[in-house]
Design an enzyme around this catalytic site. Structure first.
Site, mmCIF file in Angstrom:
data_model
loop_
_atom_site.group_PDB
_atom_site.id
_atom_site.type_symbol
_atom_site.label_atom_id
_atom_site.label_comp_id
_atom_site.label_asym_id
_atom_site.label_seq_id
_atom_site.Cartn_x
_atom_site.Cartn_y
_atom_site.Cartn_z
ATOM 1 N N LYS A 1 7.423 -14.187 16.350
ATOM 2 C CA LYS A 1 6.576 -15.214 16.982
ATOM 3 C C LYS A 1 5.303 -14.557 17.513
ATOM 4 O O LYS A 1 5.372 -13.603 18.291
ATOM 5 C CB LYS A 1 7.331 -15.886 18.138
ATOM 6 C CG LYS A 1 6.515 -16.979 18.836
ATOM 7 C CD LYS A 1 7.367 -17.773 19.793
ATOM 8 C CE LYS A 1 6.541 -18.805 20.566
ATOM 9 N NZ LYS A 1 7.386 -19.612 21.445
ATOM 10 N N ARG B 1 14.461 -27.713 13.656
ATOM 11 C CA ARG B 1 14.245 -28.614 14.800
ATOM 12 C C ARG B 1 14.409 -30.068 14.373
ATOM 13 O O ARG B 1 14.353 -30.369 13.169
ATOM 14 C CB ARG B 1 12.805 -28.412 15.323
ATOM 15 C CG ARG B 1 12.514 -26.981 15.741
ATOM 16 C CD ARG B 1 11.155 -26.504 15.215
ATOM 17 N NE ARG B 1 11.055 -25.048 15.373
ATOM 18 C CZ ARG B 1 10.700 -24.450 16.505
ATOM 19 N NH1 ARG B 1 10.359 -25.175 17.543
ATOM 20 N NH2 ARG B 1 10.672 -23.142 16.586
ATOM 21 N N ASP C 1 9.794 -31.465 18.533
ATOM 22 C CA ASP C 1 9.667 -30.240 17.725
ATOM 23 C C ASP C 1 10.212 -29.027 18.479
ATOM 24 O O ASP C 1 10.299 -27.941 17.920
ATOM 25 C CB ASP C 1 8.209 -30.003 17.317
ATOM 26 C CG ASP C 1 7.259 -29.992 18.501
ATOM 27 O OD1 ASP C 1 7.195 -31.012 19.212
ATOM 28 O OD2 ASP C 1 6.608 -28.968 18.744
#
Ligand code: AMP
Ligand code: MG
Length: 493
Positions: free
Chosen positions: A117, A187, A260
């Site tokens: 990330k 998600r 999300d």
């Protein structure tokens, strides 16, 4: 070390990789490489997760591993990619989002997805720079491992690496990359994406993939006349209800419960402006950008249900019948209160259930809310009282002594029959001494900004076993300092 834009060196993490999500094909993702960052360095790492992943004992010794987990060289055997999803943000349809800064390396043979990330722009970055700043990366790293230490379902974090590259938010900061690990990062928004675009074939392929991989029991269920998609929705509702029960019991506020940011596996995912409550204020809003209080602490269970409703709508073309879809959501309404009560009973040291428990739970929460009593300290002191300490340290938390004494009497009467040591043991296990309070994270972040990473490591050690005493670490279990209330944490990360 020089930056290698092309793949001249591949780090070998010593892991086997399998296709996993990649096998779904290009409608679901874009293959791409992370964008390198200069001057990389280690910020923090979880040895516990390294062991679970099966990394070699000396995994951090190699420069190429540091480079690979910063996105500067590729990892042998992987084909990195970013996935597309959409979602509702703050109650409004936001259209296409996607992994704007998270790049998946792949799935290990052990069934864990590994993603970086903050590893650079992707086709889903929209206006963003694809980066994550050091402060939010440390928060995500620590909280992922803290939640795991608390036994709460969560994505994990293997490490944070930093870079001196500037990243511009409200002011200049520096970049970091979190290596996140989970069985799946899918998600609710992944389903919403294909439903909103009327791409039924992809919607079905995605649902089949998730059911076969993570919810195989839905294939053989007799519920809903064998409708596997309805059974899947019900199973997700139940996992989500269980997750929310655990958040509410421990006093965790997520802060950005957009669809999300809701895991299809019921994991805590996407740590942003989260907060563990200091004083117990049910209406607490931890996200500075949440001006309406949509994601206030006491709104979370309802918001999760709202989000499940969005998922139900997305799955409707597969379920085929609106009434069945609504019925599949129903279990949330029974599982959440049941699980919440069961968690609260454990906090109260109760191993059986009684009619009067609900009043006991509501009674104590009302007392705590009336004076915004420190949530974690209250429960820990009550546990210590049960373990033989006197009641004064708990009583001292309340101005309304009479009110507290009346409740304590009910509590003692409820325990009259039970074994005290057994109850004390359960309470000490169920009421952590250490949680990642904002000010603790902040201190570790400020030191890390000066390249002192010892605070990150110390917090990690405490938070991995939060219910243990850790002699000498009481400073991390105390009341927040006055300045803690001035920390403003927004969506900016
Ligand atoms: P979040 O609020 O972090 O859950 O992010 C919401 C959406 O914005 C997701 O699609 C993210 O990938 C994207 N996003 C957030 N920050 C950035 C960034 N700095 N660069 C690119 N995309 C981002
Ligand atoms: Mg997100």
């Amino acid at each position: 070390m020089s930056l290698l834009a092309e793949d001249t060196v591949a780090a070998d993490l010593g892991l086997q990789w399998k296709p996993g999500f990649l096998a779904l094909g290009p409608a679901f993702l874009t293959e791409l490489r992370p964008t390198p960052l200069p001057d990389h360095y280690w910020v923090g790492h979880s040895e516990a997760l390294a062991r679970e992943l099966g990394l070699p004992a000396d995994w951090r010794q190699s420069d190429s591993t540091l480079a690979a987990l910063t996105g500067n060289v590729s990892v042998a055997g992987t084909r990195p990619f970013a996935t597309v999803y959409s979602g509702h943000q703050f109650g409004v349809w936001a259209g296409q989002l996607g992994d704007g800064r998270a790049i998946m390396l792949g799935e290990t043979a052990g069934g864990l997805e590994v993603q970086l990330k903050g590893a650079g722009r992707t086709p889903y970055s929209r206006g963003g720079d694809g980066r994550a700043v050091l402060r939010s990366s440390i928060r995500e790293f620590l909280c992922s491992e803290a939640m795991h230490g608390l036994g709460i379902p969560t994505t994990r974090a293997l490490c944070v690496t930093g870079s001196n590259a500037p990243v511009y938010r409200e002011e200049p900061e520096t970049a970091a990359v979190v290596t996140r690990v989970a069985p799946s990062f899918i998600r609710f928004g992944h389903f919403e994406h294909f439903a909103a675009n009327q791409r039924d074939a992809e919607l079905r392929a995605l649902a089949n993939y998730v059911i076969d991989r993570y919810y195989p029991a839905c294939r053989t269920t007799e519920r809903f006349n064998g409708n596997a998609y309805a059974a899947f929705l019900e199973a997700v509702s139940e996992r989500t209800a269980d997750l929310l029960a655990q958040w509410q019991a421990v006093g965790f506020c997520h802060g950005v419960m957009n669809t999300d940011n809701m895991s299809i596996l019921g994991l805590t995912i996407d740590y942003g402006p989260f907060q563990f409550l200091d004083g117990f204020d049910p209406r607490h809003i931890c996200n500075h950008s949440d001006t309406s209080g949509r994601y206030a602490f006491n709104q979370q269970p309802n918001v999760a249900y709202w989000n499940l409703f969005c998922l139900a709508q997305a799955l409707l073309p597969l379920i085929g019948d609106q009434e069945i879809a609504v019925a599949a959501l129903e279990s949330y309404k029974t599982v959440f209160p049941r699980e919440f009560e069961s968690r609260m009973r454990a906090k109260l040291g109760l191993t059986d259930s009684a009619e009067s428990d609900r009043a006991l739970i509501e009674g104590v929460l009302k007392l705590l809310a009336a004076e915004k009593v420190d949530y974690t300290i209250f429960w820990r002191r009550l546990s210590q009282h049960m373990a033989g300490g006197n009641a004064e340290p708990v009583r001292d938390l309340f101005l309304d002594r009479a009110g507290f004494d009346a409740w304590l009497l009910l509590f003692s009467e409820r325990h009259a029959q039970a074994s005290q040591p057994e109850a004390a043991d359960l309470m000490l296990k169920s009421n952590p001494k250490y949680v990642l309070r904002n000010h603790l994270g902040q201190q570790a972040i400020e030191a890390a900004g000066q390249k002192d990473f010892s605070g990150v490591a110390t917090l990690l050690t405490l938070l991995q076993t939060p219910s243990e005493e850790h002699p000498g670490a009481d400073a991390y279990a105390g009341f927040p300092p006055d300045w803690a209330s001035t920390i403003a944490i927004s969506c900016s990360s």
